[in-house]
Design a protein around this motif. Structure first.
Motif, PDB file in Angstrom:
ATOM      1  N   LEU A   1       0.833  -1.193   0.000  1.00 64.32           N
ATOM      2  CA  LEU A   1       0.000   0.000   0.000  1.00 64.32           C
ATOM      3  C   LEU A   1       0.872   1.249   0.000  1.00 64.32           C
ATOM      4  O   LEU A   1       2.087   1.173   0.155  1.00 64.32           O
ATOM      5  N   PRO A   2       0.279   2.444  -0.146  1.00 66.70           N
ATOM      6  CA  PRO A   2       1.053   3.689  -0.126  1.00 66.70           C
ATOM      7  C   PRO A   2       1.783   3.889   1.199  1.00 66.70           C
ATOM      8  O   PRO A   2       1.513   3.203   2.193  1.00 66.70           O
ATOM      9  N   PRO A   3       2.726   4.851   1.259  1.00 69.93           N
ATOM     10  CA  PRO A   3       3.534   5.052   2.468  1.00 69.93           C
ATOM     11  C   PRO A   3       2.684   5.332   3.702  1.00 69.93           C
ATOM     12  O   PRO A   3       1.705   6.087   3.637  1.00 69.93           O
ATOM     13  N   VAL A   4       3.063   4.700   4.814  1.00 72.76           N
ATOM     14  CA  VAL A   4       2.430   4.990   6.095  1.00 72.76           C
ATOM     15  C   VAL A   4       3.359   5.850   6.947  1.00 72.76           C
ATOM     16  O   VAL A   4       2.910   6.644   7.763  1.00 72.76           O
ATOM     17  N   VAL A   5       4.680   5.734   6.737  1.00 72.19           N
ATOM     18  CA  VAL A   5       5.669   6.538   7.458  1.00 72.19           C
ATOM     19  C   VAL A   5       6.477   7.347   6.460  1.00 72.19           C
ATOM     20  O   VAL A   5       6.921   6.811   5.439  1.00 72.19           O
ATOM     21  N   LYS A   6       6.663   8.627   6.770  1.00 74.72           N
ATOM     22  CA  LYS A   6       7.510   9.476   5.938  1.00 74.72           C
ATOM     23  C   LYS A   6       8.520  10.184   6.841  1.00 74.72           C
ATOM     24  O   LYS A   6       8.159  11.003   7.680  1.00 74.72           O
ATOM     25  N   VAL A   7       9.794   9.822   6.678  1.00 71.63           N
ATOM     26  CA  VAL A   7      10.896  10.442   7.414  1.00 71.63           C
ATOM     27  C   VAL A   7      11.541  11.469   6.486  1.00 71.63           C
ATOM     28  O   VAL A   7      11.968  11.129   5.388  1.00 71.63           O
ATOM     29  N   SER A   8      11.612  12.716   6.953  1.00 72.30           N
ATOM     30  CA  SER A   8      12.093  13.794   6.076  1.00 72.30           C
ATOM     31  C   SER A   8      13.199  14.601   6.746  1.00 72.30           C
ATOM     32  O   SER A   8      12.988  15.191   7.815  1.00 72.30           O
TER      33      SER A   8
ATOM     34  N   ILE B   1      11.989   7.187  15.021  1.00 72.60           N
ATOM     35  CA  ILE B   1      10.679   6.838  14.458  1.00 72.60           C
ATOM     36  C   ILE B   1       9.723   6.420  15.572  1.00 72.60           C
ATOM     37  O   ILE B   1       8.522   6.723  15.530  1.00 72.60           O
ATOM     38  N   ALA B   2      10.251   5.737  16.601  1.00 74.38           N
ATOM     39  CA  ALA B   2       9.419   5.276  17.719  1.00 74.38           C
ATOM     40  C   ALA B   2       9.161   6.360  18.751  1.00 74.38           C
ATOM     41  O   ALA B   2       8.471   6.109  19.742  1.00 74.38           O
ATOM     42  N   GLY B   3       9.718   7.562  18.557  1.00 76.45           N
ATOM     43  CA  GLY B   3       9.490   8.655  19.494  1.00 76.45           C
ATOM     44  C   GLY B   3      10.355   8.617  20.736  1.00 76.45           C
ATOM     45  O   GLY B   3      10.184   9.423  21.651  1.00 76.45           O
ATOM     46  N   GLN B   4      11.331   7.679  20.790  1.00 83.76           N
ATOM     47  CA  GLN B   4      12.184   7.562  21.979  1.00 83.76           C
ATOM     48  C   GLN B   4      13.290   8.606  22.003  1.00 83.76           C
ATOM     49  O   GLN B   4      13.847   8.893  23.057  1.00 83.76           O
ATOM     50  N   LEU B   5      13.655   9.141  20.836  1.00 83.67           N
ATOM     51  CA  LEU B   5      14.653  10.202  20.732  1.00 83.67           C
ATOM     52  C   LEU B   5      14.056  11.346  19.926  1.00 83.67           C
ATOM     53  O   LEU B   5      13.311  11.127  18.975  1.00 83.67           O
ATOM     54  N   ARG B   6      14.405  12.563  20.293  1.00 80.71           N
ATOM     55  CA  ARG B   6      13.983  13.738  19.541  1.00 80.71           C
ATOM     56  C   ARG B   6      15.022  14.064  18.481  1.00 80.71           C
ATOM     57  O   ARG B   6      16.231  13.922  18.697  1.00 80.71           O
TER      58      ARG B   6
ATOM     59  N   GLY C   1       0.666  11.261   7.560  1.00 85.94           N
ATOM     60  CA  GLY C   1       0.492  12.698   7.505  1.00 85.94           C
ATOM     61  C   GLY C   1       0.483  13.421   8.833  1.00 85.94           C
ATOM     62  O   GLY C   1       0.437  14.656   8.872  1.00 85.94           O
ATOM     63  N   VAL C   2       0.558  12.688   9.952  1.00 88.90           N
ATOM     64  CA  VAL C   2       0.502  13.299  11.284  1.00 88.90           C
ATOM     65  C   VAL C   2       1.871  13.203  11.942  1.00 88.90           C
ATOM     66  O   VAL C   2       2.478  12.125  11.965  1.00 88.90           O
ATOM     67  N   ASP C   3       2.379  14.324  12.485  1.00 88.39           N
ATOM     68  CA  ASP C   3       3.673  14.327  13.172  1.00 88.39           C
ATOM     69  C   ASP C   3       3.575  13.449  14.413  1.00 88.39           C
ATOM     70  O   ASP C   3       2.762  13.707  15.308  1.00 88.39           O
ATOM     71  N   ALA C   4       4.410  12.402  14.475  1.00 94.13           N
ATOM     72  CA  ALA C   4       4.345  11.443  15.583  1.00 94.13           C
ATOM     73  C   ALA C   4       5.682  11.293  16.283  1.00 94.13           C
ATOM     74  O   ALA C   4       5.902  10.319  17.001  1.00 94.13           O
ATOM     75  N   SER C   5       6.601  12.244  16.081  1.00 92.29           N
ATOM     76  CA  SER C   5       7.958  12.087  16.620  1.00 92.29           C
ATOM     77  C   SER C   5       8.160  12.794  17.951  1.00 92.29           C
ATOM     78  O   SER C   5       9.269  12.803  18.474  1.00 92.29           O
ATOM     79  N   SER C   6       7.099  13.371  18.516  1.00 95.01           N
ATOM     80  CA  SER C   6       7.283  14.187  19.714  1.00 95.01           C
ATOM     81  C   SER C   6       7.496  13.358  20.968  1.00 95.01           C
ATOM     82  O   SER C   6       8.123  13.813  21.927  1.00 95.01           O
ATOM     83  N   SER C   7       6.974  12.122  20.998  1.00 99.35           N
ATOM     84  CA  SER C   7       7.099  11.305  22.202  1.00 99.35           C
ATOM     85  C   SER C   7       6.781   9.858  21.876  1.00 99.35           C
ATOM     86  O   SER C   7       6.231   9.540  20.812  1.00 99.35           O
TER      87      SER C   7
ATOM     88  N   ALA D   1       3.924   8.317  19.143  1.00 99.07           N
ATOM     89  CA  ALA D   1       4.220   7.273  18.162  1.00 99.07           C
ATOM     90  C   ALA D   1       3.357   6.039  18.396  1.00 99.07           C
ATOM     91  O   ALA D   1       2.834   5.436  17.451  1.00 99.07           O
ATOM     92  N   ARG D   2       3.196   5.665  19.668  1.00 99.53           N
ATOM     93  CA  ARG D   2       2.385   4.483  19.967  1.00 99.53           C
ATOM     94  C   ARG D   2       0.925   4.708  19.599  1.00 99.53           C
ATOM     95  O   ARG D   2       0.260   3.823  19.053  1.00 99.53           O
ATOM     96  N   THR D   3       0.415   5.895  19.894  1.00 94.54           N
ATOM     97  CA  THR D   3      -0.962   6.222  19.525  1.00 94.54           C
ATOM     98  C   THR D   3      -1.153   6.152  18.014  1.00 94.54           C
ATOM     99  O   THR D   3      -2.216   5.757  17.518  1.00 94.54           O
ATOM    100  N   ALA D   4      -0.100   6.538  17.268  1.00 91.12           N
ATOM    101  CA  ALA D   4      -0.165   6.491  15.809  1.00 91.12           C
ATOM    102  C   ALA D   4      -0.014   5.082  15.262  1.00 91.12           C
ATOM    103  O   ALA D   4      -0.156   4.874  14.057  1.00 91.12           O
ATOM    104  N   GLY D   5       0.284   4.101  16.147  1.00 93.47           N
ATOM    105  CA  GLY D   5       0.362   2.710  15.711  1.00 93.47           C
ATOM    106  C   GLY D   5       1.756   2.174  15.504  1.00 93.47           C
ATOM    107  O   GLY D   5       1.946   1.183  14.793  1.00 93.47           O
TER     108      GLY D   5
END
Length: 513
Positions: free
Chosen positions: A7-14, A56-61, A71-77, A81-85
């Motif tokens: 399927l299309p991208p679920v994670v986008k690291v930029s 990616i897992a939110g363990q490091l900033r 499409g949702v920023d999930a790197s803050s914590s 990240a866990r809420t985003a799946g």
């Protein structure tokens, strides 16, 4: 590989950048992960793989850049990240050994009855179903401590996998499990692919990449160097993308080792009953490096030689005389010294002074009828700390107040108050900045030049090639091959080492495999 299209991208690291202090770890990383696709993340130890997964897992900033989950920023914590799946399986797992399998699986999200008590029956039944679904024949009521380390790891993987609604990150998941459990892990991964979970799988092992990956991304020194579909890249191309560092001027010139009789003899040593025997010699003035992948058994071998780890069979001799198995005091008295991988856990007592740390291995040498002679200890400690170029204002400063590089120098230097015949180093510059590394390399070369034998395990390829007279490649707790002194500087030596470590055929003739 499964036949469906991802399927299309679920994670986008930029544009991810990350540094620890002044040391850059990730530089401009751009990466997309797609549902139903397994991305193998390959690279040498220290390439930045684990750091990227933790971001990616939110363990490091990040220092710069973003991580978006659909499409949702999930790197803050971690929570975001866990809420985003997103779920991550780290290299070091931490099961609760006194709880059962089902209690571990539901730890943190326990099921409860209508009256608020734990619904143990429901959790146990669901856990049994999960274990069966992933092909694990195990009663979930079994306590974790009664399981092998390998099965504990598989249970922890299942526990994490059920939380991975969209993304699962696996960091060296087979480092502590056997080939049989590795096959079970492959089954888990293929089940998750059918559920359209995007996965990242870090490994050095080519056979694992071929078994699970749809795509390969290669990292080197914090950069992405290759991103290809698995069918469009060869093993040779993966290996060549992983290597290529130049040694530069970081390493001092080595003198030739002695032609005298070996000072250390290891004969038919088996770490456990299932492993092949290990035999080798080390001569005075020789630096012998043990290379290999994480979990290959280098640490176990060094600890067995020193006597801090029991081994199944074999013999370790110093100057022709056998060392008692497990006799650490005897080993120290006869001239063995050991610098462990984790200086904080087993190398230095950070709450004690430099002087007290130096005295610890040889208290008898600084005592007279039970009384410490601190004046004698100060003289010996000062000489030893000068040898390792310790940057400390005084011997009374607490070890915990020193920089990482100076703590490592202390762990090394504390052995030098008496004669050391064999110095055993496990990851001698882990967590040390580039300046202190150069100083530690100089100390190691100087000690070898003075006649000390050095046995060193390192995950840093440049370190192995820059210091070693001779290299043993360790795989599955046995010697997979030897790089002789005349071959250490060969242009394809890194390729040869990685191939031996991964169990691949080598291009060079005359090397054991």
């Amino acid at each position: 590989m499964d036949a469906y299209e991802p399927l299309p991208p679920v994670v986008k690291v930029s544009g991810i950048h990350k540094a620890f202090g002044r040391i850059p770890v990730l530089t401009g990383i751009n990466l997309e992960l797609r549902r139903g696709e397994v991305t193998a993340l390959a690279g040498e130890n220290g390439a930045g793989k684990s750091t990227l997964l933790k971001i990616i897992a939110g363990q490091l900033r990040t220092d710069a850049g973003t991580v978006e989950i659909e499409g949702v920023d999930a790197s803050s914590s971690v929570r975001a990240a866990r809420t985003a799946g997103v779920a991550i399986i780290p290299q070091e797992l931490a099961p609760v050994l006194d709880l059962t399998v089902y209690e571990n699986i539901f730890l943190g999200h326990e099921r409860k009855t209508k009256i608020g008590t734990l619904d143990r029956q429901s959790m146990r039944v669901r856990s049994n179903d999960l274990l069966a679904e992933f092909g694990i024949a195990l009663d979930s009521g079994t306590k974790m401590r009664h399981l092998s380390v390998a099965i504990q790891q598989v249970v922890e993987i299942i526990k994490t996998a059920i939380d991975a609604k969209k993304v699962l990150l696996l960091d060296e998941p087979t480092s502590a499990i056997s080939k049989e459990e590795t096959q079970q892990l492959y089954g888990i991964i293929h089940q998750l692919k059918r559920r359209r979970v995007a996965m990242v799988y870090t490994t050095h092992k080519m056979e694992e990449i071929r078994a699970v990956a749809d795509r390969v991304v290669v990292m080197r020194d914090g950069y992405l160097t290759r991103d290809e579909r698995i069918d469009d890249i060869t093993d040779d191309e993966i290996v060549s993308s992983m290597i290529g560092r130049e040694l530069g001027d970081l390493f001092p010139p080595k003198s030739s080792p002695s032609v005298d009789e070996p000072v250390l003899n290891v004969r038919e040593l088996r770490i456990d009953a299932q492993t092949a025997p290990v035999s080798f010699d080390v001569r005075p003035g020789e630096i012998l490096a043990l290379a290999g992948l994480m979990g290959a058994g280098r640490t176990e071998l060094l600890e067995a030689i020193m006597g801090v780890r029991p081994y199944h069979s074999g013999r370790v001799s110093l100057n022709g005389q056998a060392l008692g198995r497990g006799m650490v005091r005897e080993a120290i008295r006869r001239g063995l010294a050991f610098v462990p991988e984790d200086r904080k856990a087993g190398g230095a007592v950070l709450s004690m002074s430099v002087l007290d740390n130096v005295m610890l291995p040889h208290l008898n040498n600084f005592s007279t009828v039970g009384w410490l002679n601190r004046e004698r200890a100060c003289r010996s400690a000062s000489r030893a700390m000068q040898t390792v170029r310790l940057g400390a204002p005084s011997l009374s400063v607490e070890a915990g107040h020193l920089s990482g590089g100076n703590q490592q120098k202390l762990v090394l230097g504390k052995w030098l108050t008496t004669e050391v015949k064999v110095l055993i180093l496990n990851e001698p510059t882990r967590g040390v900045d580039i300046g202190a590394r150069g100083e530690i390399y100089q100390v190691i070369v100087d000690l070898a030049r003075a006649g000390m034998a050095v046995v060193m395990a390192s995950s840093d390829m440049a370190e192995v090639l820059g210091l070693a007279h001779r290299i043993l490649v360790i795989r599955d707790k046995h010697i997979a091959g030897e790089i002789r002194q005349s071959d250490v500087a060969a242009p394809d030596v890194q390729d040869t080492i990685l191939r031996l470590a991964a169990g691949l055929a080598t291009r060079s003739n005359g090397l054991a495999s």
